[in-house]
Design an enzyme around this catalytic site. Structure first.
Site, PDB file in Angstrom:
ATOM      1  N   ASP A  17       3.684  -0.035   1.689  1.00 47.19           N
ATOM      2  CA  ASP A  17       4.807  -0.009   0.742  1.00 47.19           C
ATOM      3  C   ASP A  17       4.367  -0.598  -0.591  1.00 47.19           C
ATOM      4  O   ASP A  17       4.523   0.004  -1.645  1.00 47.19           O
ATOM      5  CB  ASP A  17       5.977  -0.823   1.306  1.00 47.19           C
ATOM      6  CG  ASP A  17       6.343  -0.384   2.715  1.00 47.19           C
ATOM      7  OD1 ASP A  17       6.061  -1.148   3.653  1.00 47.19           O
ATOM      8  OD2 ASP A  17       6.853   0.732   2.856  1.00 47.19           O
ATOM      9  N   GLU A 273      -0.711   5.573   4.671  1.00 49.25           N
ATOM     10  CA  GLU A 273      -0.504   6.573   3.616  1.00 49.25           C
ATOM     11  C   GLU A 273      -1.448   6.366   2.442  1.00 49.25           C
ATOM     12  O   GLU A 273      -2.169   7.271   2.045  1.00 49.25           O
ATOM     13  CB  GLU A 273       0.962   6.508   3.128  1.00 49.25           C
ATOM     14  CG  GLU A 273       1.265   7.430   1.961  1.00 49.25           C
ATOM     15  CD  GLU A 273       2.754   7.645   1.751  1.00 49.25           C
ATOM     16  OE1 GLU A 273       3.536   7.577   2.707  1.00 49.25           O
ATOM     17  OE2 GLU A 273       3.126   7.901   0.594  1.00 49.25           O
TER      18      GLU A 273
HETATM   19  O1  TRH Z   1      -1.077  -0.842   5.630  1.00 49.18           O
HETATM   20  P1  TRH Z   1      -0.672   0.504   6.069  1.00 49.18           P
HETATM   21  O2  TRH Z   1      -0.660   0.771   7.516  1.00 49.18           O
HETATM   22  O3  TRH Z   1       0.789   0.811   5.488  1.00 49.18           O
HETATM   23  C1  TRH Z   1       1.726   1.569   6.237  1.00 49.18           C
HETATM   24  C2  TRH Z   1       1.771   2.974   5.673  1.00 49.18           C
HETATM   25  O4  TRH Z   1       1.977   2.922   4.289  1.00 49.18           O
HETATM   26  C3  TRH Z   1       2.901   3.758   6.319  1.00 49.18           C
HETATM   27  O5  TRH Z   1       3.063   5.003   5.663  1.00 49.18           O
HETATM   28  C4  TRH Z   1       4.185   2.978   6.199  1.00 49.18           C
HETATM   29  O6  TRH Z   1       5.205   3.665   6.893  1.00 49.18           O
HETATM   30  C5  TRH Z   1       4.005   1.602   6.780  1.00 49.18           C
HETATM   31  O7  TRH Z   1       2.964   0.919   6.084  1.00 49.18           O
HETATM   32  C6  TRH Z   1       5.289   0.798   6.637  1.00 49.18           C
HETATM   33  O8  TRH Z   1      -1.632   1.587   5.406  1.00 49.18           O
HETATM   34  P2  TRH Z   1      -1.803   2.076   3.920  1.00 49.18           P
HETATM   35  O9  TRH Z   1      -0.663   2.974   3.538  1.00 49.18           O
HETATM   36  O10 TRH Z   1      -3.172   2.618   3.810  1.00 49.18           O
HETATM   37  O11 TRH Z   1      -1.704   0.780   3.014  1.00 49.18           O
HETATM   38  C7  TRH Z   1      -2.773  -0.134   3.009  1.00 49.18           C
HETATM   39  C8  TRH Z   1      -2.961  -0.631   1.594  1.00 49.18           C
HETATM   40  O12 TRH Z   1      -3.887  -1.714   1.579  1.00 49.18           O
HETATM   41  C9  TRH Z   1      -3.570   0.447   0.695  1.00 49.18           C
HETATM   42  O13 TRH Z   1      -2.986   0.356  -0.588  1.00 49.18           O
HETATM   43  C10 TRH Z   1      -5.018   0.064   0.636  1.00 49.18           C
HETATM   44  C11 TRH Z   1      -4.925  -1.431   0.638  1.00 49.18           C
HETATM   45  N1  TRH Z   1      -6.122  -2.147   1.081  1.00 49.18           N
HETATM   46  C12 TRH Z   1      -6.622  -3.115   0.225  1.00 49.18           C
HETATM   47  O14 TRH Z   1      -6.118  -3.309  -0.897  1.00 49.18           O
HETATM   48  N2  TRH Z   1      -7.688  -3.842   0.628  1.00 49.18           N
HETATM   49  C13 TRH Z   1      -8.292  -3.649   1.843  1.00 49.18           C
HETATM   50  O15 TRH Z   1      -9.265  -4.361   2.170  1.00 49.18           O
HETATM   51  C14 TRH Z   1      -7.779  -2.630   2.716  1.00 49.18           C
HETATM   52  C15 TRH Z   1      -8.431  -2.378   4.034  1.00 49.18           C
HETATM   53  C16 TRH Z   1      -6.661  -1.886   2.308  1.00 49.18           C
END
Ligand code: TRH
Length: 377
Positions: A17, A273
């Site tokens: 989010d 996402e």
């Molecule tokens: O963390 P998530 O599993 O978030 C999920 C999804 O958004 C899903 O659609 C939603 O329904 C749920 O939350 C509530 O995966 P996502 O979307 O990849 O978000 C991770 C964020 O973290 C992304 O912006 C990348 C960031 N990130 C970093 O900034 N540093 C890191 O080291 C890593 C591994 C990720």
């Protein structure tokens, strides 16, 4: 006069989010001269990917964005010209009353979840509910025409391609994380939810002739990794070797750093996402751990994306990739489909770049939002 935008982010769980809304807020401010306020109810999740955030502050500036803590007891605030409720979050009632009282009611949009399913095209941009004369609209990200597109900063793909042509830049970046891969090693990043299918994948990686260096930012998959390694605990910086496989635990890093990690790797296991989209901009083969939903509706999303993404692959490569993604999303055995996918490695690698460049031809999501607003006022 800059258009004023309010983006509301309610952190459900994980990081997606805030990951999506932070990326959008920065781009609107940096590339579209918008005055952006980002309202976040849980600054601790934000701080993980943007360490400069002070979780004690009710207001702070970060990278040109006016970051506000979204308090439980809302204090009256003048609504903006454009209001984005991310992932169908519920706006404060007083804020909605304020929207209705504005001389010119704001444009109110629900920025929905990303899906490749066909019905999205039929819903994108349609009116949703109304509150006292204030109309809300659906805004759906997507992979093709008739959707809102994907978040993509201007010049992103060019910067990624330049970085991937620069071994020294990659080496410097990896060294900044304490990563010193042996020459000729395949680099894989791993960002996933808990997954008991991990063991079967690691077994086959450890048994191969080709060396693999697995880079694992701190997160929910560490428990399965620790079980397979049969170690008491795993901490940032730990490196373990099993046969041809080296496993290294990395810190959860800034979004920009995570992009570079994806760009350095030959293969990226991502989730949710935002990381799922970022891996597509990395132009490398990927494995998506989709966020589970009730009644398995997430599998429809998985199948819809696979149908789109595998277009153009040979039948054998397509079957191997689909089998791998379905095994991963069913906590299933990964060995056989991984081995089969390796037989098509040049093809799936070339395909990932082609997919990225094709997606890059579509207007990015921030631009689509601004265009929606400009056609609405
Ligand atoms: O963390 P998530 O599993 O978030 C999920 C999804 O958004 C899903 O659609 C939603 O329904 C749920 O939350 C509530 O995966 P996502 O979307 O990849 O978000 C991770 C964020 O973290 C992304 O912006 C990348 C960031 N990130 C970093 O900034 N540093 C890191 O080291 C890593 C591994 C990720």
């Amino acid at each position: 006069m800059k258009a004023r935008w309010d983006i509301f982010c309610s952190v459900v769980d994980n990081f997606g989010d805030i990951g999506v809304t932070w990326r959008l807020a920065r781009q609107l401010a940096a590339e579209h001269a918008c005055a952006v306020r980002l309202w976040v109810d849980d600054l601790r999740a934000f701080e993980r990917m943007c360490p400069e955030v002070d979780v004690q502050l009710t207001q702070q500036w970060q990278e040109g964005v006016d970051v506000r803590h979204w308090p439980r007891n809302w204090t009256t605030t003048e609504p903006a010209d454009v209001v984005i409720a991310a992932f169908a979050c519920q706006l404060p009632h007083d804020y909605m009353e304020g929207m209705a009282q504005r001389e010119r009611v704001p444009l109110w949009m629900n920025l929905d979840y990303l899906s490749a399913e066909e019905w999205v095209v039929g819903c994108h941009g349609l009116p949703s509910v109304k509150f006292k004369g204030v109309q809300k609209y659906f805004f759906f990200p997507g992979f093709g025409p008739g959707t809102g597109g994907l978040l993509r900063e201007t010049g992103l793909v060019d910067r990624r391609q330049a970085f991937q042509r620069d071994p020294q830049a990659q080496q410097q970046f990896l060294q900044s994380l304490g990563v010193f891969p042996m020459a000729g090693t395949r680099l894989i990043s791993l960002f996933a939810y808990e997954n008991t299918g991990l063991a079967s994948w690691l077994e086959v990686l450890a048994a191969q002739l080709q060396a693999t260096h697995l880079l694992v930012p701190e997160g929910r998959i560490l428990g399965d990794l620790q079980a397979w390694l049969e170690v008491e605990a795993l901490a940032v910086g730990d490196v373990h070797r099993r046969g041809a496989l080296t496993v290294q635990v990395l810190p959860f890093m800034r979004q920009e750093q995570y992009d570079r990690l994806l760009w350095c790797c030959d293969f990226n296991a991502v989730r949710g996402e935002d990381s799922f989209v970022r891996a597509q901009w990395a132009g490398r083969p990927l494995l998506w751990h989709i966020y589970r939903q009730d009644e398995d509706i997430h599998l429809d999303k998985l199948d819809a994306f696979l149908a789109l993404y595998t277009e153009g692959l040979s039948p054998a490569a397509k079957a191997a990739l689909i089998a791998l993604w379905q095994a991963w999303n069913a906590d299933g055995d990964m060995a056989e489909s991984w081995t089969r996918l390796l037989e098509h490695w040049p093809q799936v690698t070339q395909h990932a770049e082609k997919w990225c460049l094709e997606r890059g031809l579509q207007a990015d999501l921030a631009t689509a939002l601004v265009q929606f607003y400009e056609s609405w006022i």
